[in-house]
Scaffold this motif. Structure first.
Motif, mmCIF file in Angstrom:
data_model
loop_
_atom_site.group_PDB
_atom_site.id
_atom_site.type_symbol
_atom_site.label_atom_id
_atom_site.label_comp_id
_atom_site.label_asym_id
_atom_site.label_seq_id
_atom_site.Cartn_x
_atom_site.Cartn_y
_atom_site.Cartn_z
ATOM 1 N N LEU A 18 31.064 34.684 43.619
ATOM 2 C CA LEU A 18 30.461 34.893 44.940
ATOM 3 C C LEU A 18 28.934 35.023 44.870
ATOM 4 O O LEU A 18 28.246 34.734 45.832
ATOM 5 C CB LEU A 18 31.032 36.167 45.568
ATOM 6 C CG LEU A 18 32.496 36.129 45.980
ATOM 7 C CD1 LEU A 18 32.911 37.496 46.522
ATOM 8 C CD2 LEU A 18 32.729 35.039 47.024
ATOM 9 N N GLN A 75 38.470 26.553 42.032
ATOM 10 C CA GLN A 75 39.175 27.835 42.055
ATOM 11 C C GLN A 75 39.227 28.208 43.537
ATOM 12 O O GLN A 75 38.186 28.365 44.171
ATOM 13 C CB GLN A 75 38.389 28.893 41.263
ATOM 14 C CG GLN A 75 39.102 30.217 41.172
ATOM 15 C CD GLN A 75 38.231 31.318 40.566
ATOM 16 O OE1 GLN A 75 36.998 31.266 40.625
ATOM 17 N NE2 GLN A 75 38.870 32.326 40.013
ATOM 18 N N SER A 120 27.325 37.809 44.872
ATOM 19 C CA SER A 120 26.995 38.752 45.953
ATOM 20 C C SER A 120 25.768 39.603 45.646
ATOM 21 O O SER A 120 25.090 40.059 46.556
ATOM 22 C CB SER A 120 28.200 39.647 46.261
ATOM 23 O OG SER A 120 28.636 40.273 45.088
HETATM 24 P P1 UTP Z 1 29.989 37.513 37.925
HETATM 25 O O1 UTP Z 1 30.678 38.660 37.301
HETATM 26 O O2 UTP Z 1 28.514 37.451 37.752
HETATM 27 O O3 UTP Z 1 30.399 37.452 39.443
HETATM 28 O O4 UTP Z 1 30.644 36.203 37.325
HETATM 29 P P2 UTP Z 1 29.757 36.631 40.634
HETATM 30 O O5 UTP Z 1 30.791 36.589 41.711
HETATM 31 O O6 UTP Z 1 29.240 35.302 40.181
HETATM 32 O O7 UTP Z 1 28.502 37.494 41.101
HETATM 33 P P3 UTP Z 1 28.417 38.904 41.851
HETATM 34 O O8 UTP Z 1 28.974 39.925 40.904
HETATM 35 O O9 UTP Z 1 29.216 38.789 43.131
HETATM 36 O O10 UTP Z 1 26.957 39.073 42.110
HETATM 37 C C1 UTP Z 1 30.348 35.727 36.039
HETATM 38 C C2 UTP Z 1 30.614 34.231 36.008
HETATM 39 O O11 UTP Z 1 31.969 33.963 36.317
HETATM 40 C C3 UTP Z 1 32.064 33.081 37.427
HETATM 41 C C4 UTP Z 1 30.743 33.201 38.156
HETATM 42 O O12 UTP Z 1 30.460 32.024 38.887
HETATM 43 C C5 UTP Z 1 29.771 33.462 37.018
HETATM 44 O O13 UTP Z 1 29.378 32.265 36.388
HETATM 45 N N1 UTP Z 1 33.227 33.483 38.255
HETATM 46 C C6 UTP Z 1 33.419 34.801 38.558
HETATM 47 C C7 UTP Z 1 34.094 32.523 38.720
HETATM 48 O O14 UTP Z 1 33.930 31.315 38.455
HETATM 49 N N2 UTP Z 1 35.153 32.915 39.476
HETATM 50 C C8 UTP Z 1 35.385 34.222 39.795
HETATM 51 O O15 UTP Z 1 36.382 34.503 40.482
HETATM 52 C C9 UTP Z 1 34.481 35.181 39.323
#
Ligand code: UTP
Length: 299
Positions: free
Chosen positions: A14, A105, A16
């Motif tokens: 996300l 996904q 976020s």
């Molecule tokens: P993060 O833990 O940084 O989560 O994911 P996020 O959603 O990208 O960011 P925040 O926490 O909301 O700010 C680490 C990696 O795993 C991928 C993200 O795109 C990033 O490269 N990821 C995470 C997925 O592909 N799918 C998910 O469901 C969660």
């Protein structure tokens, strides 16, 4: 030993922590100096000998696909205008037909789930995984260092760094059994432990070489920290059968999923470029006057 040729790039998160910047722009398309994060990741993988690039994407992430595709109108226009260097730069970043695969996904169920989405595309005994928001500045690209040192006996290999103990709750943390040069053998991995429960300060960064059997464990993985299907939980579940090796890479890692990390990465990567360094150093002085601390005291 067979070389590692496939790398998964999960880009379906996300983002976020970076809103509103990431509302309509994928986090992985955030730019550090002059390239988006995902391009640094792909370049690192290419340098390590990767030939198959699997992107796990989600709705609103099509900019990533476009970035690695050809752009005939732009390229033709640049050619007509004699912008040779720019055309070459665009050509260099293109992934050949068949080299890149994009899968979706459907819901952000966690990193472990994102990796599981690529299961049917991975046939090798071991594959690489890069999280593009972890950017590593290194003389030798981080994944290349790991692939060179990886042996099947290592099982799962993760890039690791030391972090201050009060930050362990932000990382997957290893309980270390043995140090062997740059490698550390782990007997346990805990996702985001509190300071009290953290077995060490050896933290996993977004670089992995994973044994194929991880997919079997991910299929049965229940949601963990944050209600998400965690990759580290599956690595932990495998530990009885597949060892876990931390690799102390040489380089500096920036967490570009946070504002501080991304800003710092911009400075560090800009200072690496001779055409930017001198002016940048000069201009930065006005924001950080040398004697500002003293002036405050005197006032
Ligand atoms: P993060 O833990 O940084 O989560 O994911 P996020 O959603 O990208 O960011 P925040 O926490 O909301 O700010 C680490 C990696 O795993 C991928 C993200 O795109 C990033 O490269 N990821 C995470 C997925 O592909 N799918 C998910 O469901 C969660």
């Amino acid at each position: 030993m067979k070389k590692i040729k496939t790398c998964i790039f999960p880009v379906a998160g996300l983002g976020s922590r970076f809103l509103p910047a990431t509302k309509s722009i994928p986090k992985e398309m955030l730019v550090v100096v002059d390239k988006p994060l995902i391009q640094y990741a792909v370049e690192e993988a290419k340098a390590a000998g990767i030939e198959r690039f699997i992107f796990v994407t989600s709705q609103g992430k099509s900019a990533i696909e476009d970035h690695f595709d050809s752009s005939p109108v732009l390229e033709e226009t640049l050619k007509k205008r004699g912008k040779v260097a720019e055309v070459e730069r665009l050509e260099a970043l293109r992934l050949d037909p068949g080299q890149a695969v994009y899968i979706r996904q459907h819901a952000p169920l966690g990193l472990g789930h994102a990796v599981l989405c690529a299961q049917h595309l991975v046939n090798e005994d071991a594959f690489a995984l890069i999280l593009a928001d972890d950017l590593v500045l290194a003389d030798e690209p981080c994944l290349q260092q790991m692939i060179q040192e990886y042996t099947p006996q290592d099982g799962n290999m993760v890039g690791v760094m030391e972090v201050p103990m009060e930050q362990t709750h932000r990382y997957g943390i290893l309980d270390v059994l043995q140090h062997k040069g740059k490698k550390v053998l782990a007997q346990e991995v805990i996702e985001k432990p509190s300071l009290e429960k953290s077995p060490s300060n050896i933290a996993i960064i977004g670089r992995y070489i994973l044994n194929q059997s991880i997919f079997n464990y991910l299929q049965n993985q229940i949601p963990g920290a944050g209600g998400e299907i965690q990759l580290t939980d599956a690595i932990q579940a495998m530990l009885k059968k597949v060892p876990l090796c931390g690799y102390r890479y040489k380089g500096h890692r920036f967490d570009c999923g946070t504002k501080e990390g991304w800003l710092e990465a911009n400075l560090a990567f800009a200072l690496e470029q001779p055409d930017l360094r001198i002016n940048l150093q000069k201009n930065l002085q006005q924001y950080f006057p040398l004697n500002s601390g003293n002036q405050k005291e005197c006032a």
